[in-house]
Design a protein around this motif. Structure first.
Motif, PDB file in Angstrom:
ATOM      1  N   TYR A 145       4.520  11.746  65.345  1.00  0.00           N
ATOM      2  CA  TYR A 145       3.664  12.093  66.485  1.00  0.00           C
ATOM      3  C   TYR A 145       2.990  13.449  66.262  1.00  0.00           C
ATOM      4  CZ  TYR A 145       1.609  11.911  71.030  1.00  0.00           C
ATOM      5  OH  TYR A 145       0.672  11.860  72.034  1.00  0.00           O
ATOM      6  N   ALA A 146       3.724  14.392  65.664  1.00  0.00           N
ATOM      7  CA  ALA A 146       3.127  15.698  65.352  1.00  0.00           C
ATOM      8  C   ALA A 146       1.934  15.509  64.431  1.00  0.00           C
ATOM      9  CB  ALA A 146       4.175  16.602  64.702  1.00  0.00           C
ATOM     10  N   ARG A 147       2.105  14.656  63.429  1.00  0.00           N
ATOM     11  CA  ARG A 147       0.995  14.402  62.491  1.00  0.00           C
ATOM     12  C   ARG A 147      -0.173  13.736  63.191  1.00  0.00           C
ATOM     13  NH1 ARG A 147       2.887  10.876  57.984  1.00  0.00           N
ATOM     14  NH2 ARG A 147       0.641  10.889  57.629  1.00  0.00           N
ATOM     15  N   PHE A 148       0.140  12.843  64.117  1.00  0.00           N
ATOM     16  CA  PHE A 148      -0.937  12.191  64.881  1.00  0.00           C
ATOM     17  C   PHE A 148      -1.792  13.247  65.584  1.00  0.00           C
ATOM     18  CE2 PHE A 148      -2.062  10.645  69.196  1.00  0.00           C
ATOM     19  CZ  PHE A 148      -3.094   9.804  68.823  1.00  0.00           C
ATOM     20  N   LEU A 149      -1.136  14.224  66.218  1.00  0.00           N
ATOM     21  CA  LEU A 149      -1.889  15.278  66.905  1.00  0.00           C
ATOM     22  C   LEU A 149      -2.642  16.173  65.903  1.00  0.00           C
ATOM     23  CD1 LEU A 149       0.637  16.469  69.656  1.00  0.00           C
ATOM     24  CD2 LEU A 149      -1.326  14.930  69.937  1.00  0.00           C
ATOM     25  N   ILE A 150      -1.931  16.567  64.841  1.00  0.00           N
ATOM     26  CA  ILE A 150      -2.487  17.555  63.917  1.00  0.00           C
ATOM     27  C   ILE A 150      -3.571  16.949  63.027  1.00  0.00           C
ATOM     28  CG2 ILE A 150      -1.887  19.036  61.948  1.00  0.00           C
ATOM     29  CD1 ILE A 150       0.966  19.239  63.371  1.00  0.00           C
ATOM     30  N   GLU A 151      -3.360  15.702  62.611  1.00  0.00           N
ATOM     31  CA  GLU A 151      -4.311  15.097  61.665  1.00  0.00           C
ATOM     32  C   GLU A 151      -5.422  14.321  62.363  1.00  0.00           C
ATOM     33  OE1 GLU A 151      -2.070  12.805  58.794  1.00  0.00           O
ATOM     34  OE2 GLU A 151      -0.608  14.425  58.593  1.00  0.00           O
ATOM     35  N   GLU A 152      -5.158  13.851  63.591  1.00  0.00           N
ATOM     36  CA  GLU A 152      -6.167  13.001  64.224  1.00  0.00           C
ATOM     37  C   GLU A 152      -6.813  13.653  65.457  1.00  0.00           C
ATOM     38  OE1 GLU A 152      -4.976   8.935  64.759  1.00  0.00           O
ATOM     39  OE2 GLU A 152      -4.082   8.809  62.757  1.00  0.00           O
ATOM     40  N   ILE A 153      -5.973  14.045  66.419  1.00  0.00           N
ATOM     41  CA  ILE A 153      -6.533  14.468  67.712  1.00  0.00           C
ATOM     42  C   ILE A 153      -7.129  15.880  67.650  1.00  0.00           C
ATOM     43  CG2 ILE A 153      -5.956  14.964  70.122  1.00  0.00           C
ATOM     44  CD1 ILE A 153      -6.137  11.981  69.455  1.00  0.00           C
ATOM     45  N   ALA A 186       7.060  20.288  68.217  1.00  0.00           N
ATOM     46  CA  ALA A 186       7.218  21.700  67.851  1.00  0.00           C
ATOM     47  C   ALA A 186       8.347  21.893  66.835  1.00  0.00           C
ATOM     48  CB  ALA A 186       7.477  22.534  69.104  1.00  0.00           C
ATOM     49  N   TRP A 187       9.410  21.115  67.008  1.00  0.00           N
ATOM     50  CA  TRP A 187      10.554  21.197  66.087  1.00  0.00           C
ATOM     51  C   TRP A 187      10.125  20.841  64.668  1.00  0.00           C
ATOM     52  CZ3 TRP A 187      15.400  23.006  66.046  1.00  0.00           C
ATOM     53  CH2 TRP A 187      16.286  22.518  65.080  1.00  0.00           C
ATOM     54  N   GLU A 188       9.309  19.786  64.564  1.00  0.00           N
ATOM     55  CA  GLU A 188       8.872  19.323  63.240  1.00  0.00           C
ATOM     56  C   GLU A 188       7.782  20.218  62.658  1.00  0.00           C
ATOM     57  OE1 GLU A 188       9.881  16.831  61.293  1.00  0.00           O
ATOM     58  OE2 GLU A 188      11.466  16.163  62.663  1.00  0.00           O
ATOM     59  N   ARG A 189       6.901  20.705  63.545  1.00  0.00           N
ATOM     60  CA  ARG A 189       5.735  21.436  63.046  1.00  0.00           C
ATOM     61  C   ARG A 189       5.534  22.763  63.778  1.00  0.00           C
ATOM     62  NH1 ARG A 189       2.176  18.495  59.876  1.00  0.00           N
ATOM     63  NH2 ARG A 189       1.243  20.536  59.568  1.00  0.00           N
ATOM     64  N   PRO A 190       6.486  23.699  63.605  1.00  0.00           N
ATOM     65  CA  PRO A 190       6.319  25.006  64.241  1.00  0.00           C
ATOM     66  C   PRO A 190       5.131  25.777  63.667  1.00  0.00           C
ATOM     67  CG  PRO A 190       8.251  24.991  62.810  1.00  0.00           C
ATOM     68  CD  PRO A 190       7.765  23.580  62.875  1.00  0.00           C
ATOM     69  N   ASP A 191       4.604  25.284  62.559  1.00  0.00           N
ATOM     70  CA  ASP A 191       3.379  25.900  62.019  1.00  0.00           C
ATOM     71  C   ASP A 191       2.165  25.543  62.873  1.00  0.00           C
ATOM     72  OD1 ASP A 191       3.773  23.180  61.140  1.00  0.00           O
ATOM     73  OD2 ASP A 191       2.027  23.440  59.848  1.00  0.00           O
TER      74      ASP A 191
END
Lengths: 288, 292
Positions: A145-153, A186-191
């Motif tokens: 889900y983090a990737r969905f937000l970061i890479e798509e949305i 946030a846990w997966e992608r604190p960056d």
């Protein structure tokens, strides 16, 4: 279709019958439109149908842009899981109204809100109810889900708006399964995301989320700021006990030295308490 | 109508029907597993008909298709000379459809035993037939889901994603196909398109794993009338709600035995039958089966 999706998601999240314990929590003036306060603009975006991370899904989403937004200055970002329930001007949370009031008072930065629904699998046959992908997207651990937000949305929003790349200026909020989803992102992608709001978060064993307290205790501390709310009368079912799970989360965050806040109220699996507190929560979350 | 009321109305039936239901809402402690048939080598291929009769096979040593009569509970050889069937269901035309594993073919069989060969040269394991007449089967060694359309076209519907696909079933609206991994931990779901083809495959459900293992040994699967999926695994029969959440695990009838096929049958379709090695067991449930 929209009403239908909406109801499906909300019934899973926060819109179950409000019990008397929930009715004590009422919206305050910061959740009402105030005269003289500049109002941001909410735009419904075309349904997101081309996800590569969740192929075959479609989802509705909205963007809130505050009146004070200036394209020369990067805006803070806040994502809302089950966004339809947060974005509605007369809904339970009224996040855009709260944003208007707090931004006008300088109590939170100029922040673009992204309100996004979980995916569903529609069918060409209109009589067939779309299958919800909400639990798969929100309850699963891992970085999907983090990737969905970061890479798509986020890149899609960044085409039109100047978004901050500073992870301390990017938050995510959700209720129930959306709450654990917010934490997982946030846990997966604190960056990419460091601010979390979870109301009645499902830190239970729907899809393994009960392990977070143990992970938080043993893992290297991450630079997150986490707000948790739950009610003493929240769910107790085959997936777990919500109030115990949230207390366990809070104890683990405390043990590991996180910047966190935990509010345990009297409510049930309902968003009312979280909604009533949202202005205070946002003030705390964005305080430097 | 007040939008809030409208939402509540829409939401409640879904909530009440299949969400947040604990195991004790499916089973009763005072209704344990009962032996329904015994004396076979490796039972499999459970399916039912409208009357609630249970049909099954004995893949390793059997002669054909056996029947447990819904009215009498008696077991008989129903169709002879069809050894080695591993997956079985009655289609919308009233014929059996079978994974004839031993002959590496998919066949249709009338109730009198007349056989039509639909496809050969496939290492078929288990199948499901939709009301539209589309037949889906798992081919475990090639990681494939095959489709034989209602007009008998053969299509490889998905390959290379699901790890050792085994059990297969369909949602109650027949818009979602579901298959279990024998060599992994997931139960996959696909959207069924109008022409029967599959899209949007994803590991939608996650099975509970035995301690120390990386595979759940997912096997036969069926659908409960409110849309839950029942999947046999090494740990027992795992139940998933329609949103893909594991909501309960029914213990196996024999703790150290296998369960490889599952189906609701009985005159009220509320007896859960499992194929457990040399025996068939049944357990009375508080819920009923979709297939009938």
């Amino acid at each position: 279709m929209k009403v239908h999706l909406f109801s499906l998601c909300l019934c899973l999240a926060t819109f179950t019958h409000a019990a008397p314990q929930d009715d004590q929590y009422k919206l305050g003036p910061d959740s009402e439109v105030q005269p003289g306060v500049p109002q941001g603009k909410v735009t419904q975006m075309p349904a997101w149908t081309e996800s590569k991370i969740f192929p075959g899904t479609t989802r509705d989403w909205w963007i809130y842009v505050p009146a004070q937004y200036n394209k020369e200055k990067p805006a803070a970002v806040m994502v809302f899981c089950d966004g339809a329930g947060f974005v509605k001007p007369d809904g339970q949370f009224r996040a855009p109204v709260v944003f208007d009031n707090l931004i006008a008072k300088g109590e939170m930065p100029v922040t673009i809100g992204i309100f996004i629904q979980p995916g569903s699998f529609p069918n060409k046959d209109a009589k067939i109810k779309a299958r919800s992908n909400r639990s798969f997207e929100y309850d699963s651990l891992g970085d999907l889900y983090a990737r969905f937000l970061i890479e798509e949305i986020l890149p899609a929003v960044a085409k039109d708006y100047n978004l901050s790349n500073n992870p301390d200026e990017r938050g995510i909020c959700g209720n129930s399964s959306g709450g654990i989803c917010a934490f997982t992102v946030a846990w997966e992608r604190p960056d990419a995301f460091r601010k979390v709001i979870s109301h009645i978060g499902s830190f239970t064993n729907i899809r393994g989320g009960h392990v977070y307290p143990a992970l938080i205790r043993k893992a290297d501390k991450k630079p997150l700021k986490v707000f948790l709310q739950d009610g003493k009368n929240d769910l107790d079912n085959q997936f777990g006990n919500w109030p115990l799970a949230n207390q366990d989360m809070a104890a683990a965050l405390k043990f590991a030295g996180y910047d966190y806040q935990f509010v345990l109220g009297e409510g049930t699996h309902n968003g009312k308490h979280g909604a009533a507190m949202l202005p205070d929560t946002l003030r705390w979350l964005w305080k430097k | 109508m007040n939008p809030r009321l409208l939402l509540a109305t829409l939401a409640l039936p879904f909530f009440a029907s299949a969400q947040d239901t604990a195991l004790h809402e499916y089973i009763s402690d005072d209704q344990p597993w009962k032996e329904a048939a015994s004396g076979y080598a490796f039972t499999d291929g459970l399916c039912t008909d409208a009357a609630g009769n249970l049909f099954f096979t004995d893949v390793k040593a059997g002669k054909g298709i056996y029947k447990i009569d819904a009215a009498t509970g008696k077991t008989d050889l129903f169709l002879d000379n069809l050894p080695g069937i591993s997956g079985l269901q009655i289609g919308p035309d009233g014929r059996f459809y079978a994974c004839h594993n031993k002959e590496q073919r998919i066949i249709a069989i009338t109730m009198k035993g007349d056989v039509e060969v639909l496809l050969t040269g496939v290492k078929c394991n288990d199948l499901v037939v939709s009301k539209k007449g589309h037949l889906y089967f798992t081919e475990t060694p090639t990681q494939s889901i095959h489709l034989i359309t209602a007009d008998k076209k053969h299509i490889v519907a998905d390959t290379g994603h699901i790890v050792k696909p085994n059990g297969i079933t369909i949602s109650t609206d027949e818009a979602t196909l579901v298959a279990s991994e024998h060599g992994g931990k997931n139960v996959w779901a696909w959207r069924i398109e109008e022409d029967g083809t599959l899209t949007a495959g994803a590991p939608y459900m996650t099975m509970w794993l035995p301690v120390g293992k990386e595979t759940a040994s997912g096997d036969g699967a069926t659908t409960e009338s409110k849309g839950r999926y029942f999947v046999t695994t090494e740990l027992g029969i795992q139940i998933f709600d329609p949103t893909g959440r594991l909501s309960g695990i029914i213990a196996k009838p024999v703790a150290d035995g296998k369960v490889v096929s599952v189906e609701f049958a009985g005159k009220d379709h509320d007896l859960l039958f499992v194929a457990a090695g040399d025996k068939i067991f049944s357990r009375k449930m508080k819920v009923t089966g979709y297939f009938r």
